[in-house]
Design an enzyme around this catalytic site. Structure first.
Site, PDB file in Angstrom:
ATOM      1  N   ARG A 120       0.820  -1.226   0.000  1.00  0.00           N
ATOM      2  CA  ARG A 120       0.000   0.000   0.000  1.00  0.00           C
ATOM      3  C   ARG A 120       0.846   1.265   0.000  1.00  0.00           C
ATOM      4  O   ARG A 120       0.413   2.311  -0.491  1.00  0.00           O
ATOM      5  CB  ARG A 120      -0.972   0.035   1.192  1.00  0.00           C
ATOM      6  CG  ARG A 120      -1.767   1.351   1.230  1.00  0.00           C
ATOM      7  CD  ARG A 120      -2.957   1.343   2.162  1.00  0.00           C
ATOM      8  NE  ARG A 120      -2.666   0.781   3.458  1.00  0.00           N
ATOM      9  CZ  ARG A 120      -1.984   1.402   4.421  1.00  0.00           C
ATOM     10  NH1 ARG A 120      -1.513   2.620   4.254  1.00  0.00           N
ATOM     11  NH2 ARG A 120      -1.762   0.800   5.569  1.00  0.00           N
ATOM     12  N   TYR A 166      -9.574  15.828 -19.631  1.00  0.00           N
ATOM     13  CA  TYR A 166      -9.977  14.429 -19.600  1.00  0.00           C
ATOM     14  C   TYR A 166     -11.257  14.324 -18.752  1.00  0.00           C
ATOM     15  O   TYR A 166     -11.354  14.968 -17.701  1.00  0.00           O
ATOM     16  CB  TYR A 166      -8.842  13.588 -18.998  1.00  0.00           C
ATOM     17  CG  TYR A 166      -9.224  12.164 -18.772  1.00  0.00           C
ATOM     18  CD1 TYR A 166      -9.335  11.278 -19.849  1.00  0.00           C
ATOM     19  CD2 TYR A 166      -9.505  11.687 -17.502  1.00  0.00           C
ATOM     20  CE1 TYR A 166      -9.713   9.966 -19.648  1.00  0.00           C
ATOM     21  CE2 TYR A 166      -9.883  10.369 -17.298  1.00  0.00           C
ATOM     22  CZ  TYR A 166      -9.979   9.513 -18.377  1.00  0.00           C
ATOM     23  OH  TYR A 166     -10.357   8.212 -18.176  1.00  0.00           O
ATOM     24  N   ASP A 171      -1.028  16.915 -17.115  1.00  0.00           N
ATOM     25  CA  ASP A 171      -1.355  15.531 -17.459  1.00  0.00           C
ATOM     26  C   ASP A 171      -0.631  15.256 -18.779  1.00  0.00           C
ATOM     27  O   ASP A 171      -1.024  15.751 -19.829  1.00  0.00           O
ATOM     28  CB  ASP A 171      -2.873  15.377 -17.592  1.00  0.00           C
ATOM     29  CG  ASP A 171      -3.280  13.949 -17.948  1.00  0.00           C
ATOM     30  OD1 ASP A 171      -2.473  13.227 -18.567  1.00  0.00           O
ATOM     31  OD2 ASP A 171      -4.429  13.564 -17.633  1.00  0.00           O
ATOM     32  N   LYS A 229      -1.917   3.906 -20.725  1.00  0.00           N
ATOM     33  CA  LYS A 229      -1.897   4.228 -22.146  1.00  0.00           C
ATOM     34  C   LYS A 229      -0.524   3.910 -22.726  1.00  0.00           C
ATOM     35  O   LYS A 229      -0.110   2.786 -22.718  1.00  0.00           O
ATOM     36  CB  LYS A 229      -2.308   5.692 -22.327  1.00  0.00           C
ATOM     37  CG  LYS A 229      -3.536   6.100 -21.467  1.00  0.00           C
ATOM     38  CD  LYS A 229      -4.819   5.407 -21.856  1.00  0.00           C
ATOM     39  CE  LYS A 229      -5.953   5.587 -20.869  1.00  0.00           C
ATOM     40  NZ  LYS A 229      -6.269   6.945 -20.489  1.00  0.00           N
TER      41      LYS A 229
HETATM   42  C1  LIG Z   1      -6.982   7.546 -19.478  1.00  0.00           C
HETATM   43  C2  LIG Z   1      -6.616   8.904 -19.039  1.00  0.00           C
HETATM   44  C3  LIG Z   1      -6.653   9.262 -17.680  1.00  0.00           C
HETATM   45  C4  LIG Z   1      -7.147   8.312 -16.608  1.00  0.00           C
HETATM   46  O1  LIG Z   1      -6.296   7.208 -16.514  1.00  0.00           O
HETATM   47  P1  LIG Z   1      -6.748   5.790 -15.880  1.00  0.00           P
HETATM   48  O2  LIG Z   1      -5.469   5.030 -15.901  1.00  0.00           O
HETATM   49  O3  LIG Z   1      -7.825   5.229 -16.761  1.00  0.00           O
HETATM   50  O4  LIG Z   1      -7.249   6.074 -14.505  1.00  0.00           O
HETATM   51  C5  LIG Z   1      -6.263  10.532 -17.336  1.00  0.00           C
HETATM   52  N1  LIG Z   1      -5.854  11.431 -18.256  1.00  0.00           N
HETATM   53  C6  LIG Z   1      -5.810  11.128 -19.576  1.00  0.00           C
HETATM   54  C7  LIG Z   1      -5.358  12.162 -20.537  1.00  0.00           C
HETATM   55  C8  LIG Z   1      -6.184   9.859 -20.006  1.00  0.00           C
HETATM   56  O5  LIG Z   1      -6.153   9.569 -21.311  1.00  0.00           O
END
Ligand SMILES: *Cc1c(COP(=O)(O)O)cnc(C)c1O
Length: 383
Positions: free
Chosen positions: A47, A101, A173, A198
């Site tokens: 954790r 997002y 992000d 991703k």
């Molecule tokens: C998919 C995505 C997220 C969220 O990510 P998860 O791993 O699904 O929680 C956040 N920001 C962007 C730009 C994304 O494409």
């Protein structure tokens, strides 16, 4: 300090190798003997995101962005939510890019607002308009390197400069760009956030997130994460490390294919608009060229005709699967009006530039000639 592709394979690996193992073994152990750990956060425990599999990833992700430290978490949203709940307190104010997002948009308008943390949207490509939106309680500015689904690019240099001048934090992000296209922390951002689900993992087989930045800020996020509980399992760490090794070769191939496909679509009479930063008519093409090392491998386009025609096109595609998410080795298509932007009213979607026949394509590592032939045959029908 090794170059990017070498760091992808070797940064943070243990010396000496554990039992001589060439790949990092999986330490599927919830708890460990203390071995000299002096405080709670140093005791290895899943954790706390500090077991051997976590630590390799932290060192590697930090190296990729020229950062002091990094932290992996259970998902991209765990990384975003934990970070925002670390740097913001009730009464604070946040500047956010207009097209966020979906999960992040809902978090800022939902949970954060309920906690008394307000957000104001900015046009991220128009720095002259930002100062008017500051309040004495503004603590951070939050943008996305390449936004979904229109691939807008903020004035990244201006975000860093603005945050420094106003003494607020710059958060980004960096999911769509990855550290290959934009080493955000080296560029000057305080924290770079990732959905590792991703491109960083790249195989659509796990969910993970990361926070990259200074030792001091990452430590604060780590302590908050210990209480919010968004831990990444060691086996997912192992898979993420394996996927990450090929980020450079995957992403360069995907970007080259995406640029070719964007040019093909731009010339197709069956398409009315194409959104990809490599195209000269993209509104932030010049900004992207100035600040990014590549244009990413995501694109979107409007199919000429009505929504039925767009759906017909999606059904006829043989190679890309019709599914949300992105960044994997396989190409994926979605129609954002039915997936990522389905929560918005049709009028709000139109105002945001997301038409109902907009299709988003995440370009995989298939042969680009096959992808173009497939797009061509799916567009030809009914012409
Ligand atoms: C998919 C995505 C997220 C969220 O990510 P998860 O791993 O699904 O929680 C956040 N920001 C962007 C730009 C994304 O494409």
């Amino acid at each position: 300090m090794h170059r990017f592709d070498t760091a992808l394979i070797h940064a943070g690996e243990p010396h000496p190798r554990i039992e001589g193992a060439i790949t990092m073994p999986v330490f599927q152990s919830a708890t460990f003997e203390p071995r000299g750990a002096s405080n709670y956060f140093d005791l290895p425990y899943i954790r706390l995101n500090n077991t051997p599999n976590h630590r390799v990833l932290h060192a590697r992700l930090a190296a990729l962005e020229g950062a002091e430290d990094a932290l992996v978490l259970a998902s991209g949203m765990a990384a975003i939510a934990t970070t925002l709940l670390t740097v913001l307190a009730p009464g604070d104010h946040l500047l956010v890019q207009e097209s966020l997002y979906g999960g992040t948009h809902d978090l800022t308008c939902g949970e954060l607002r309920a906690l008394g943390i307000e957000s104001t949207t900015i046009d991220a490509a128009a720095p002259a308009t930002w100062a008017a939106k500051l309040t004495p309680k503004t603590k951070a500015i939050y943008v996305e390197t390449i936004s979904n689904p229109l691939m807008h690019v903020p004035d990244l240099a201006a975000v860093v400069e603005f945050a420094r001048a106003k003494k607020i934090l710059s958060l980004i992000d960096n999911t769509f760009a990855t550290p290959l296209v934009f080493p955000a922390v080296r560029f000057g951002f305080d924290l770079s956030l990732h959905s590792c689900t991703k491109y960083l993992n790249g195989h659509s087989d796990l969910v993970a997130g990361a926070v990259v930045g200074s030792a001091e800020l990452v430590k604060r996020v780590r302590h908050r994460a210990a209480h919010l509980g968004g831990a990444l399992d060691p086996h997912a760490c192992f898979l993420l490390e394996r996927g990450l090794k090929t980020l450079g070769v995957r992403m360069r191939h995907q970007m080259a294919s995406a640029a070719r496909i964007a040019r093909f679509l731009a010339e197709s009479p069956a398409i009315t608009r194409v959104h990809h930063p490599a195209l000269a008519d993209h509104p932030q093409h010049a900004l992207a060229k100035r600040d990014l090392q590549g244009f990413g491998a995501m694109l979107s386009f409007e199919v000429r005709g009505d929504v039925a025609r767009a759906d017909d096109f999606l059904r006829r595609l043989a190679i890309p699967a019709n599914a949300p998410s992105l960044g994997g080795v396989e190409s994926l298509v979605t129609r954002p009006a039915t997936t990522s932007h389905s929560g918005m009213s049709a009028a709000d979607r139109r105002a945001a530039g997301v038409s109902d026949n907009l299709v988003r394509l995440s370009v995989g590592i298939e042969d680009p000639d096959d992808l173009i032939e497939d797009l061509e045959q799916a567009l030809r029908i009914g012409q």
